[in-house]
Design a protein around this motif. Structure first.
Motif, PDB file in Angstrom:
ATOM      1  N   ALA A 190       0.822  -1.211   0.000  1.00  0.00           N
ATOM      2  CA  ALA A 190       0.000   0.000   0.000  1.00  0.00           C
ATOM      3  C   ALA A 190       0.856   1.260   0.000  1.00  0.00           C
ATOM      4  O   ALA A 190       0.668   2.164  -0.827  1.00  0.00           O
ATOM      5  CB  ALA A 190      -0.932  -0.015   1.214  1.00  0.00           C
ATOM      6  N   VAL A 191       1.814   1.331   0.913  1.00  0.00           N
ATOM      7  CA  VAL A 191       2.638   2.540   0.986  1.00  0.00           C
ATOM      8  C   VAL A 191       3.563   2.645  -0.231  1.00  0.00           C
ATOM      9  O   VAL A 191       3.893   3.749  -0.681  1.00  0.00           O
ATOM     10  CB  VAL A 191       3.439   2.560   2.312  1.00  0.00           C
ATOM     11  N   PHE A 197       3.174   6.280  -7.159  1.00  0.00           N
ATOM     12  CA  PHE A 197       2.271   7.081  -7.980  1.00  0.00           C
ATOM     13  C   PHE A 197       2.057   8.481  -7.425  1.00  0.00           C
ATOM     14  O   PHE A 197       1.475   9.327  -8.114  1.00  0.00           O
ATOM     15  CB  PHE A 197       0.919   6.361  -8.113  1.00  0.00           C
ATOM     16  N   GLY A 198       2.475   8.732  -6.217  1.00  0.00           N
ATOM     17  CA  GLY A 198       2.397  10.075  -5.662  1.00  0.00           C
ATOM     18  C   GLY A 198       3.788  10.678  -5.576  1.00  0.00           C
ATOM     19  O   GLY A 198       4.405  11.016  -6.581  1.00  0.00           O
ATOM     20  N   GLY A 203       3.743  10.369   0.636  1.00  0.00           N
ATOM     21  CA  GLY A 203       3.898   9.171   1.457  1.00  0.00           C
ATOM     22  C   GLY A 203       4.121   9.507   2.930  1.00  0.00           C
ATOM     23  O   GLY A 203       3.519   8.889   3.811  1.00  0.00           O
ATOM     24  N   CYS A 204       4.971  10.503   3.212  1.00  0.00           N
ATOM     25  CA  CYS A 204       5.204  10.921   4.603  1.00  0.00           C
ATOM     26  C   CYS A 204       3.928  11.472   5.224  1.00  0.00           C
ATOM     27  O   CYS A 204       3.598  11.160   6.381  1.00  0.00           O
ATOM     28  CB  CYS A 204       6.309  11.979   4.645  1.00  0.00           C
ATOM     29  N   GLY A 205       3.207  12.272   4.456  1.00  0.00           N
ATOM     30  CA  GLY A 205       1.965  12.830   4.983  1.00  0.00           C
ATOM     31  C   GLY A 205       0.920  11.770   5.243  1.00  0.00           C
ATOM     32  O   GLY A 205       0.209  11.812   6.260  1.00  0.00           O
TER      33      GLY A 205
END
Length: 583
Positions: A190-191, A197-198, A203-205
């Motif tokens: 998931a991450v 894609f982001g 990811g950190c947010g």
């Protein structure tokens, strides 16, 4: 007939809905949320540290060393704190520290990703270095809090909720481990998709927001479980030391008269006795308070290891710890070796998923074998099954396609890296231009790579047998792990449950560190076969340690296993049936 069928369906629906309100389901849900956040963070922080340091593994290696060293040194102290503190306070404090630390790390990483160029120029780059140190430090605090949380929920609360029902305890342990296996696959996926894609900032947010929401829900679930289980509020205190009773005896002697060595009593004025008692008490408290501040953690560490050694399940715990000294697992070392042997990332992900399925099968096998043969025999059977599967890994070292080459020195990697560093330093000293950026790859030095840059071995038989053995051995591995976990749960005193599990975690991390040091000494693919043989030897030693514990516990009954308990009706009272023992 229709009414009876409708009633049965209605009762099934009621029981199904009622399951989601049980204490067991609440523990599973709480553990699932916690594990999902942990797996996402552990996977993401490694990627973020590599990305921040220019695709270099230095920060990741430092982070792993700090985490392992911290648990190794502080495991007993964390366990002692778990023992001395009320259960709900331990769980809530660990939960808050863990999630708040991850949130802070996520915010710092977002700032570094957004303003890395500016931070690298401020104070000659020391501000960026300070951010790296801050992230590793806070992430290590989060891991220590996660260790305390694992000791509290998985090895204490589960035991209390299960009560005296050992079968229910085994089922709960198996379910908790299945949750670990599932989240170990899905959470990194998931991450990974979010980062791919982001962006790293997104990811950190996402991880920070997830931990904030999860913390609130887990806090409520812990309170709910605590309210539904009154036994959690009752916690056994520390054992009373005989030396702690001496001041009380002295106090009584002062109040009612002291006794000489001759056996004659001397009368003391009550007022003087009370005053003398107060002075001595104050002096003793001051001395004890000062000594506790300086030597308290060291004494706790020593007492924890001594208590661990004196446990009846000491050899079983040591056997489990020795299984951590292995390269036969799906960690960065084994996956790196797989890349050198021509396996693609997508195929490796399929192998990891298959390995997780084998782990789930191991939890199912644990509950079935324990029910048929007893807990101690389950560990023996699981150990034999794991070692038998690892023989395939030994065979893979000597079949076609194996890169084993004893003529290549394991220290050639150090020499090549040292020479590369010297060649990079010369242009820096002679010219003002920056040195060219080079990449060091973990590739086979005996065979040239094809045009696509991916090494292709002569045969895939070796790597195929290696991963077949690793995956098949996961069934026995997780069944053995659950066996030792439940043995510790059942046989360790409640007042020492935290500190013993803390020392067990320390032992696991110690052997894990040894296996990383072993890889550092022999990093070449040509020497990986030697690491496989050494790892299998350590696994064998671990199971021999467990066999010593099992033979001491059951003796000749170790090899006797019957499906069900039964009694034989006979006129001879000395004739009894051999039944499975669940200790």
């Amino acid at each position: 007939m229709e009414k009876t069928e409708s009633k049965s369906k209605r009762s099934c629906c009621v029981s199904f809905v009622g399951y989601f309100k049980t204490t067991g389901f609440l523990i599973y849900l709480c553990h699932g949320l916690s594990t999902w956040g942990d797996r996402m963070w552990h996977f993401a922080v490694s990627l973020f540290l590599v990305e921040l340091y220019g695709n270099n593994l230095l920060l990741t290696a430092v982070y792993g060393l700090v985490v392992a060293g911290s648990v190794l040194l502080l495991g007993a102290i964390i366990g002692d704190w778990v023992d001395r503190t009320p259960r709900l306070k331990v769980a809530q404090t660990s939960l808050i520290i863990q999630n708040v630390s991850v949130i802070i790390c996520g915010v710092i990483l977002m700032i570094v990703f957004l303003f890395k160029t500016s931070l690298s120029t401020m104070y000659h780059g020391w501000l960026l270095t300070f951010c790296y140190i801050l992230v590793i430090t806070i992430a290590n605090i989060a891991n220590l809090a996660s260790t305390a949380m694992g000791i509290t929920i998985q090895r204490d609360w589960v035991v209390v909720v299960a009560g005296e029902d050992r079968s229910r305890l085994a089922d709960m342990n198996a379910t908790v481990r299945r949750i670990d296996q599932v989240t170990n696959i899905l959470a990194p996926m998931a991450v990974g998709q979010i980062v791919t894609f982001g962006s790293d900032v997104i990811g950190c947010g996402f991880i920070s927001v997830w931990n904030l929401c999860s913390m609130c829900l887990e806090y409520y679930l812990l309170w709910k479980i605590y309210q539904r289980t009154p036994a959690l509020a009752i916690k056994a205190g520390q054992k009373v030391d005989e030396q702690e009773m001496k001041p009380l005896n002295k106090q009584k002697d002062i109040e009612y008269g002291q006794t000489n060595t001759d056996g004659k009593s001397e009368s003391v004025c009550p007022a003087e006795g009370v005053q003398l008692m107060k002075v001595k008490t104050i002096e003793q408290e001051e001395e004890r308070h000062c000594s506790d501040k300086v030597f308290g953690p060291f004494l706790t560490l020593r007492d924890g290891w001594v208590a661990y050694y004196n446990q009846d399940v000491f050899w079983a715990g040591m056997g489990l710890a020795f299984l951590y000294m292995t390269v036969l697992g799906f960690d960065c070392i084994t996956t790196g070796y797989a890349y050198t042997q021509g396996l693609s990332g997508s195929f490796l992900s399929l192998l990891m998923g298959t390995s997780a399925i084998a782990g789930i099968l191991g939890t199912i096998a644990f509950t079935w074998i324990r029910r048929k043969c007893g807990l101690i025999r389950t560990g023996f059977i699981s150990g034999v099954a794991q070692f038998s599967c690892l023989i395939l890994c030994i065979v893979s070292v000597f079949v076609p396609g194996s890169p084993l080459d004893l003529s290549v020195s394991p220290f050639d990697g150090f020499a090549s890296r040292y020479m590369a560093m010297n060649t990079l330093m010369e242009p820096v000293m002679t010219t003002a231009e920056p040195p060219p950026v080079t990449t060091v790859s973990f590739t086979n030095t005996t065979t040239e790579a094809p045009n696509n840059g991916q090494y292709q071995p002569e045969s895939y038989i070796s790597v195929g047998l290696l991963f077949a053995g690793i995956i098949a051995a996961r069934v026995g591995l997780w069944s053995f792990d659950l066996t030792v976990t439940q043995l510790i749960q059942e046989n360790v005193d409640e007042s020492e449950r935290g500190i013993i599990n803390g020392v067990q975690d320390s032992m696991n991390y110690l052997l894990d560190l040894v296996h990383f040091l072993m890889v550092i000494l022999a990093p070449n693919p040509e020497a990986f076969g030697i690491l496989v043989i050494i790892s299998t030897s350590f696994v064998a030693m671990g199971h021999l340690m467990y066999f010593r514990f099992a033979y001491k516990s059951l003796g000749r009954q170790l090899f006797a296993c019957i499906p069900k308990k039964r009694t034989i009706q006979t006129n001879n009272p000395k004739v009894t049936d051999c039944v499975a023992v669940s200790t």
